[in-house]
Design an enzyme around this catalytic site. Sequence first.
Site: not given
Length: 258
Positions: A42, A145, A190-191
């Site tokens: 990102q 991620h 991540n998640e």
Amino acid sequence: MAAATGMIMLAALAILTPSARGLDRADFPPGFLFGVATSAYQIEGAYLEDGKGLSNWDVFTHTQPRRIKDGRNGDIADDHYHRYMEDVEIIHSLGVNSYRFSISWARILPRGQLGGVNSAGIAFYDRLITALLQKGIEPFVTLHHFDMPQELETRYGSWLGAGIREEFGYYADVCFKAFGDRVRFWTTFNEPNMFAKFAYMLGNYPPARCSPPFGTCNSGNSRREPYVAAHNMLLSHAAAVENYKKNYQVKPTDILPL
């Protein structure tokens, strides 16, 4: 009407919870960490610079732009790769004392363990971690991620093939070895539950696999594959934790959560 309602709510909050009107650091215990967070794809940009390989998100955004709300990609993003010192200054100016960021797997190992370690990628994160520590900011590092080298997604279907566990273990070990002397806080995934859902049930994230009635993809099985991917991520997490505790953990307070 909305503005008036908002003012009434704020007034009620001030009456009912007067302490909410003015918090400062003294209201928190010593050592409490205030932080900000990002992910590599990102913000970094520089998607093919200094030896970095293509990631699954590089390929996904270029080949399936319709799946991105505005059709954009992360080729440049926030240009953090070139402007990280400015970003560290911004973080410091906010008064926070921790920063969670993720490492781009494809920047460290462009082809996975079959290729060499990219020294330029190691050097970039070295510089970032050093800059953070010089400003009194604790680095929190996330290993995965949602992005990985495209070659591994092609080879294993991302997290569907059992071989990805060894790949992740090798990647984690490279990072522990390179940065573990300065990084005390690590996150493996991540998640992972959300990644399994959006990548293998709904098909919104690469490798974009799904089946009706959950979505329309070129291939996939929405009722089975999310569980296969989650299984491989859990086993990869467990192996990385064992390696870290055995070979790299210095203090009991060093943590490595999922």
